[in-house]
Design a protein around this motif. Structure first.
Motif, PDB file in Angstrom:
ATOM      1  N   ALA A 171       0.837  -1.208   0.000  1.00 48.65           N
ATOM      2  CA  ALA A 171       0.000   0.000   0.000  1.00 48.65           C
ATOM      3  C   ALA A 171       0.870   1.256   0.000  1.00 48.65           C
ATOM      4  O   ALA A 171       0.566   2.233  -0.697  1.00 48.65           O
ATOM      5  CB  ALA A 171      -0.932  -0.001   1.212  1.00 48.65           C
ATOM      6  N   GLY A 172       1.958   1.249   0.764  1.00 48.78           N
ATOM      7  CA  GLY A 172       2.860   2.400   0.781  1.00 48.78           C
ATOM      8  C   GLY A 172       3.496   2.640  -0.569  1.00 48.78           C
ATOM      9  O   GLY A 172       3.606   3.778  -1.034  1.00 48.78           O
ATOM     10  N   ILE A 173       3.897   1.569  -1.224  1.00 48.03           N
ATOM     11  CA  ILE A 173       4.509   1.695  -2.549  1.00 48.03           C
ATOM     12  C   ILE A 173       3.471   2.154  -3.559  1.00 48.03           C
ATOM     13  O   ILE A 173       3.740   3.018  -4.400  1.00 48.03           O
ATOM     14  CB  ILE A 173       5.169   0.363  -2.954  1.00 48.03           C
ATOM     15  N   SER A 174       2.261   1.593  -3.474  1.00 53.68           N
ATOM     16  CA  SER A 174       1.186   2.011  -4.381  1.00 53.68           C
ATOM     17  C   SER A 174       0.846   3.489  -4.194  1.00 53.68           C
ATOM     18  O   SER A 174       0.614   4.214  -5.166  1.00 53.68           O
ATOM     19  CB  SER A 174      -0.069   1.157  -4.175  1.00 53.68           C
ATOM     20  N   ALA A 175       0.825   3.941  -2.933  1.00 56.85           N
ATOM     21  CA  ALA A 175       0.542   5.362  -2.663  1.00 56.85           C
ATOM     22  C   ALA A 175       1.621   6.242  -3.270  1.00 56.85           C
ATOM     23  O   ALA A 175       1.326   7.291  -3.861  1.00 56.85           O
ATOM     24  CB  ALA A 175       0.438   5.601  -1.159  1.00 56.85           C
ATOM     25  N   TYR A 176       2.872   5.827  -3.141  1.00 56.89           N
ATOM     26  CA  TYR A 176       3.970   6.578  -3.768  1.00 56.89           C
ATOM     27  C   TYR A 176       3.749   6.659  -5.274  1.00 56.89           C
ATOM     28  O   TYR A 176       3.876   7.735  -5.864  1.00 56.89           O
ATOM     29  CB  TYR A 176       5.305   5.901  -3.470  1.00 56.89           C
ATOM     30  N   GLU A 177       3.407   5.536  -5.871  1.00 50.35           N
ATOM     31  CA  GLU A 177       3.209   5.536  -7.322  1.00 50.35           C
ATOM     32  C   GLU A 177       2.067   6.460  -7.727  1.00 50.35           C
ATOM     33  O   GLU A 177       2.175   7.197  -8.703  1.00 50.35           O
ATOM     34  CB  GLU A 177       2.920   4.112  -7.819  1.00 50.35           C
ATOM     35  N   THR A 178       0.981   6.432  -6.977  1.00 53.79           N
ATOM     36  CA  THR A 178      -0.171   7.263  -7.299  1.00 53.79           C
ATOM     37  C   THR A 178       0.134   8.753  -7.081  1.00 53.79           C
ATOM     38  O   THR A 178      -0.173   9.590  -7.927  1.00 53.79           O
ATOM     39  CB  THR A 178      -1.383   6.858  -6.436  1.00 53.79           C
ATOM     40  N   ASN A 179       0.742   9.080  -5.943  1.00 56.59           N
ATOM     41  CA  ASN A 179       0.966  10.480  -5.579  1.00 56.59           C
ATOM     42  C   ASN A 179       2.171  11.109  -6.257  1.00 56.59           C
ATOM     43  O   ASN A 179       2.141  12.290  -6.591  1.00 56.59           O
ATOM     44  CB  ASN A 179       1.116  10.613  -4.062  1.00 56.59           C
ATOM     45  N   GLU A 180       3.234  10.359  -6.403  1.00 59.70           N
ATOM     46  CA  GLU A 180       4.485  10.932  -6.920  1.00 59.70           C
ATOM     47  C   GLU A 180       4.727  10.635  -8.383  1.00 59.70           C
ATOM     48  O   GLU A 180       5.307  11.437  -9.089  1.00 59.70           O
ATOM     49  CB  GLU A 180       5.675  10.403  -6.103  1.00 59.70           C
ATOM     50  N   ARG A 181       4.369   9.454  -8.820  1.00 58.75           N
ATOM     51  CA  ARG A 181       4.716   9.008 -10.169  1.00 58.75           C
ATOM     52  C   ARG A 181       3.535   9.038 -11.132  1.00 58.75           C
ATOM     53  O   ARG A 181       3.726   8.916 -12.331  1.00 58.75           O
ATOM     54  CB  ARG A 181       5.312   7.596 -10.121  1.00 58.75           C
ATOM     55  N   ARG A 182       2.343   9.116 -10.604  1.00 57.38           N
ATOM     56  CA  ARG A 182       1.120   9.118 -11.424  1.00 57.38           C
ATOM     57  C   ARG A 182       1.028   7.865 -12.303  1.00 57.38           C
ATOM     58  O   ARG A 182       0.658   7.928 -13.467  1.00 57.38           O
ATOM     59  CB  ARG A 182       1.037  10.364 -12.314  1.00 57.38           C
ATOM     60  N   GLU A 183       1.416   6.732 -11.712  1.00 53.60           N
ATOM     61  CA  GLU A 183       1.365   5.468 -12.436  1.00 53.60           C
ATOM     62  C   GLU A 183       1.154   4.346 -11.423  1.00 53.60           C
ATOM     63  O   GLU A 183       1.350   4.538 -10.239  1.00 53.60           O
ATOM     64  CB  GLU A 183       2.659   5.218 -13.195  1.00 53.60           C
ATOM     65  N   SER A 184       0.766   3.199 -11.922  1.00 59.17           N
ATOM     66  CA  SER A 184       0.664   2.027 -11.057  1.00 59.17           C
ATOM     67  C   SER A 184       1.302   0.847 -11.761  1.00 59.17           C
ATOM     68  O   SER A 184       0.994   0.562 -12.912  1.00 59.17           O
ATOM     69  CB  SER A 184      -0.802   1.715 -10.757  1.00 59.17           C
ATOM     70  N   THR A 185       2.196   0.193 -11.043  1.00 63.04           N
ATOM     71  CA  THR A 185       2.835  -0.997 -11.608  1.00 63.04           C
ATOM     72  C   THR A 185       2.404  -2.252 -10.851  1.00 63.04           C
ATOM     73  O   THR A 185       2.983  -3.319 -11.045  1.00 63.04           O
ATOM     74  CB  THR A 185       4.374  -0.885 -11.572  1.00 63.04           C
ATOM     75  N   ARG A 186       1.394  -2.122 -10.010  1.00 59.94           N
ATOM     76  CA  ARG A 186       0.890  -3.259  -9.236  1.00 59.94           C
ATOM     77  C   ARG A 186       0.053  -4.141 -10.127  1.00 59.94           C
ATOM     78  O   ARG A 186      -0.819  -3.654 -10.856  1.00 59.94           O
ATOM     79  CB  ARG A 186       0.066  -2.736  -8.052  1.00 59.94           C
ATOM     80  N   ARG A 187       0.338  -5.433 -10.077  1.00 63.47           N
ATOM     81  CA  ARG A 187      -0.477  -6.383 -10.839  1.00 63.47           C
ATOM     82  C   ARG A 187      -1.827  -6.509 -10.167  1.00 63.47           C
ATOM     83  O   ARG A 187      -1.922  -6.517  -8.940  1.00 63.47           O
ATOM     84  CB  ARG A 187       0.211  -7.748 -10.897  1.00 63.47           C
ATOM     85  N   SER A 188      -2.856  -6.610 -10.963  1.00 63.30           N
ATOM     86  CA  SER A 188      -4.216  -6.728 -10.411  1.00 63.30           C
ATOM     87  C   SER A 188      -4.469  -8.105  -9.860  1.00 63.30           C
ATOM     88  O   SER A 188      -4.009  -9.073 -10.293  1.00 63.30           O
ATOM     89  CB  SER A 188      -5.257  -6.474 -11.484  1.00 63.30           C
TER      90      SER A 188
END
Length: 163
Positions: A146-163
């Motif tokens: 969740a912390g990594i996903s939040a970083y991706e959403t807030n800082e990188r504007r991308e998601s690399t998490r597999r669904s």
């Protein structure tokens, strides 16, 4: 040959030619050599031991690590994003430091690679492998992801998490 590991709570087996631990062993042997030409590859092998360990860590958490050049920055930026685990921030900073050492060792032939620097590279890589080999419980895995996903959403504007 097959390598099986339990990283986080996932047990996975895959065919391999070499492991991160094997890279560390080669790096340790080369780092102790008196010839600079033998110490330079020690720095490179140490970096790649840490790099592959970090890549496997993110894969086990369910993230798609990009290939090629983008993977290096991806890993060092996302390790500190797992704010609930300060040792991962240290691992990210160490990985970034190691990458700089590797670039010097591989590309800057004018810059001297001392025995101390090559041994420091091995020490940093071994520390990263140790930090990333700790298996958090499933709840902590969710918090890390969740912390990594939040970083991706807030800082990188991308998601690399597999669904």
């Amino acid at each position: 040959r097959w390598a099986c590991s339990t990283l986080l709570s996932f047990r996975s087996c895959r065919p391999i030619g070499i492991t991160a631990a094997a890279f560390i062993r080669v790096a340790q042997d080369s780092a102790a050599r008196p010839d600079e030409a033998e110490r330079r590859p020690a720095v490179s092998r140490a970096y790649y031991a840490a790099f592959h360990s970090a890549r496997d860590f993110f894969d086990a958490l369910g993230f798609r690590v990009p290939r090629a050049e983008a993977a290096h920055i991806y890993l060092s930026r996302r390790l500190p994003a797992a704010r609930s685990a300060p040792e991962l921030a240290t691992a990210g900073n160490d990985l970034d430091t190691l990458r700089g050492y590797r670039n010097e060792a591989d590309y800057d032939l004018v810059k001297f690679v001392s025995s101390a620097k090559s041994q420091l590279a091995v020490t940093l890589a071994a520390r990263i492998l140790s930090q990333l080999s700790i298996t958090p419980n499933p709840a902590d895995q969710s918090i890390l992801a969740a912390g990594i996903s939040a970083y991706e959403t807030n800082e990188r504007r991308e998601s690399t998490r597999r669904s």
